[in-house]
Design an enzyme around this catalytic site. Structure first.
Site, PDB file in Angstrom:
ATOM      1  N   LYS A  96       1.460   9.742  14.603  1.00 50.46           N
ATOM      2  CA  LYS A  96       2.124  10.541  13.576  1.00 50.46           C
ATOM      3  C   LYS A  96       1.217  11.713  13.276  1.00 50.46           C
ATOM      4  CE  LYS A  96       3.363  10.978   8.849  1.00 50.46           C
ATOM      5  NZ  LYS A  96       3.377  10.428   7.493  1.00 50.46           N
ATOM      6  N   GLY A 157       4.733  11.957  -1.612  1.00 54.23           N
ATOM      7  CA  GLY A 157       4.401  11.241  -2.846  1.00 54.23           C
ATOM      8  C   GLY A 157       5.088  11.761  -4.092  1.00 54.23           C
ATOM      9  N   ALA A 184       8.877  12.349   4.177  1.00 54.37           N
ATOM     10  CA  ALA A 184       8.158  12.359   2.895  1.00 54.37           C
ATOM     11  C   ALA A 184       9.076  12.747   1.756  1.00 54.37           C
ATOM     12  CB  ALA A 184       6.992  13.346   2.972  1.00 54.37           C
ATOM     13  N   GLY A 185       8.724  12.301   0.551  1.00 58.29           N
ATOM     14  CA  GLY A 185       9.407  12.748  -0.656  1.00 58.29           C
ATOM     15  C   GLY A 185      10.454  11.796  -1.192  1.00 58.29           C
ATOM     16  N   ASN A 206       6.127   5.489   1.811  1.00 54.50           N
ATOM     17  CA  ASN A 206       4.953   4.692   1.453  1.00 54.50           C
ATOM     18  C   ASN A 206       4.832   4.555  -0.062  1.00 54.50           C
ATOM     19  OD1 ASN A 206       2.412   3.526   1.130  1.00 54.50           O
ATOM     20  ND2 ASN A 206       1.392   4.828   2.580  1.00 54.50           N
ATOM     21  N   THR A 207       4.577   5.686  -0.746  1.00 60.24           N
ATOM     22  CA  THR A 207       4.281   5.632  -2.176  1.00 60.24           C
ATOM     23  C   THR A 207       5.374   4.953  -2.992  1.00 60.24           C
ATOM     24  OG1 THR A 207       3.216   7.762  -1.811  1.00 60.24           O
ATOM     25  CG2 THR A 207       3.402   7.037  -4.074  1.00 60.24           C
TER      26      THR A 207
END
Lengths: 257, 327
Positions: A96, A157, A184-185, A206-207
């Site tokens: 990645k 995040g 992301a996001g 993830n977050t």
């Protein structure tokens, strides 16, 4: 069936392994999510090549594929060096690729990203590029040898969810045959479902799971949302209309005049 | 009953104290030449179980809430009970919401209340959380004082020694990350010590940030400990430039006076942790282990010492306590 660089996968959720309250919670969340791919940040987990052995063994014991990540790299040379190190440490050609251009927003440096992707693809890496939703950058990444794209939908995040659904839709329309993964996001399961409804192939997050009150339950919720969104997309969604359309038949009703 | 404890970090010394106060014959052996240098030496010394609950399990709060009393009783005068102040930069106040949702026993502060608690930070932060029931101590002073007290009450502490006497009835391993078991992992922590007379703080301040949360703990002589990174790695080499930059940047965001401070020390410690980040007391015949204190050495060592002492000295409730420790 999702195919990424020749690998068939049944789960369309990719999960990051950072920021959990403990490795035990992380392992349970991975299991609850049903994911088959986890990302692992080389830089953080090894502090320059010295391995975080126990953490790595735990990840191996999960029985999922590992997608190493060049998180935190701010230059082409740093990202390329990290990718080469990751190939040695994790024994995979998958990478990645993150080349961060702005420290505050963690926005990808798309110019450096294309350059690093070209170098890595020529070395036989199978690159998962973390990019913006820019169409031209997407084309350049494909030219550079990437076989899939991972656009953000909001800053890493930030939990803001899709900020520009039109751009995501446009990418989907332009690259019907390329696996597209929103990277992301994502903050909520509904965000994940909504990008899957746009026809995206998978979601990486993830977050939103790691920092949830109960990461394991949230991982399960995301697994379901991703599946629901995919199923809805395949089932064919109803287009929005300007006027009300009754769902009960009009014919045969009493007529008033 | 002769008990040998291996390791003179916070786990070993608290156990030695607990045993000696209950009348046991205790010897501590330590492979280093002095107390300095182990993970405990690099600790923040915060006795903050309510704040830790943000990322830790309930057991950390349950086991840690009596820690300040234990330290106060063992070393009168060392514990400062002035609470913890939790702040976030204006654009990260969402982190404050999240922190508040995951914790308890705090009050919400506005600009004026922050100014009353810590005049040096007046006007710099619009909102904060105050955990009034928390405490802190200076870990280095506490470890040295504990060593001196133990020597005074007849505990033998032998440095530069690793072998345990054959006369031992019980051996306790308190060696942290040096206890090379498969299931134990290291979590590297880096910290800085700054000196500045330009500002003063009277309690630990946590500055929340989505990526780089830090704390600043005031110590005597204008010193401030700034910590700490959490890296899944057992390398104990020098602090990286990036970590130093992040810690300094965050300290500077707390107050620009830290930009003019002297950087008097950088430190690295490797925290021992099990997969669930909770500590354990384990018994195998005459061998006992206390380990996995993770980032909660000073907070949880007293509870672990009590459990281990109960097991060693035969408290009837010890079996259950040990099970609880295993969770």
């Amino acid at each position: 069936m999702l195919v990424l660089y020749g690998q068939k996968l049944s789960s369309r959720l990719l999960l990051g392994t950072a920021l959990y309250p403990s490795p035990a919670v992380m392992a349970d969340a991975v299991k609850a999510s049903g994911t088959e791919i986890v990302t692992v940040s080389l830089r953080r987990e090894t502090a320059g090549g010295k391995s975080g052995g126990q953490f790595w063994s735990l990840i191996q014991s999960l029985g999922v594929r590992v997608l190493p990540n060049t998180a935190g790299c701010h230059s082409v040379s740093e990202a390329v060096a990290t990718a080469r190190m990751a190939r040695e440490v994790f024994g995979t050609d998958w990478i990645k690729l993150e080349v961060i251009g702005n420290h505050d927003t963690l926005q990808p440096d798309v110019f450096g990203l294309v350059e690093a992707a070209r170098i890595l693809a020529s070395e036989g890496f199978e690159v998962f590029p973390y990019t913006t939703d820019d169409l031209v950058v997407a084309e350049r990444l494909l030219d550079a040898g990437c076989k899939l794209l991972m656009p953000w939908c909001a800053p890493i995040g930030s939990a803001r969810g899709p900020q520009n659904p039109d751009a995501l839709r446009s990418l989907r329309g332009h690259f019907p045959g390329v696996p597209l993964i929103v990277d992301a996001g994502i903050g909520r399961p509904s965000h994940a479902a909504s990008v899957m409804e746009l026809g995206y192939d998978a979601v990486l997050l993830n977050t939103a799971v790691a920092k949830a009150g109960d990461p394991v339950a949230m991982a399960s919720a995301f697994g379901k949302a991703v599946e629901a969104g995919r199923e809805a997309y395949c089932a064919g969604l109803l287009e929005p209309r300007d006027m009300a359309v009754p769902s009960t038949p009009m014919i045969g009703m009493a007529a008033f005049s | 009953m002769k008990t040998f404890i291996r390791g003179a970090g916070v786990a070993g010394l608290t156990l030695a104290h607990e045993l000696a106060m209950r009348g046991a014959d205790v010897t501590v052996v330590e492979k280093r030449r002095e107390i300095a240098g182990n993970a405990s030496w690099q600790a923040g010394g915060m006795l903050a179980p309510w704040c830790e609950r943000e990322s830790a399990e309930e057991a950390v709060l349950t086991l840690g809430r009596a820690a300040a009393d234990w330290w106060d009783a063992a070393l009168p005068g060392h514990v400062s009970r002035r609470g913890t102040l939790v702040l976030a930069p204006a654009r990260d106040t969402g982190e404050l919401e999240r922190f508040g949702r995951r914790t308890s026993a705090f009050s919400q502060l506005g600009v004026s209340e922050i100014a009353v608690l810590e005049p040096a930070l007046a006007g710099r932060f619009g909102r904060g959380l105050y955990f009034a029931g928390e405490a802190h101590l200076d870990p280095r002073k506490a470890l040295l004082a504990l060593r001196d007290k133990l020597l005074g009450i007849g505990v033998r502490i032998e440095f530069d020694r690793w072998a345990v006497s054959a006369a031992a009835d019980i051996e306790v391993d308190c060696t942290g990350i040096s206890d090379r078991r498969l299931e134990l992992r290291g979590v590297r922590g880096e910290m800085l010590i700054l000196r500045t007379g330009e500002i003063s703080l009277t309690r630990p301040v946590r500055l929340l940030h989505p990526r780089i949360p830090i704390y600043v703990v005031p110590r005597t002589e204008n010193l401030f400990m700034v910590g700490a990174t959490m890296i899944e790695c057992d390398a104990a080499g020098p602090i990286t430039a990036r970590s130093a930059m992040e810690l300094l940047g965050a300290a500077y965001a707390l107050h620009p006076a830290f930009g003019e401070a002297e950087l008097v020390e950088t430190g690295v410690g490797v925290r021992p942790a099990f997969a669930d980040n909770l500590p354990r007391v384990e018994r195998d015949g005459r061998h006992i282990r206390i380990n996995g204190l993770y980032r909660h050495g000073f907070l949880l060592a007293p509870a672990m010492a009590r459990q281990a002492a109960d097991i060693i000295l035969g408290n009837p409730a010890a079996k259950e306590l040990a099970l609880e420790a295993h969770r």
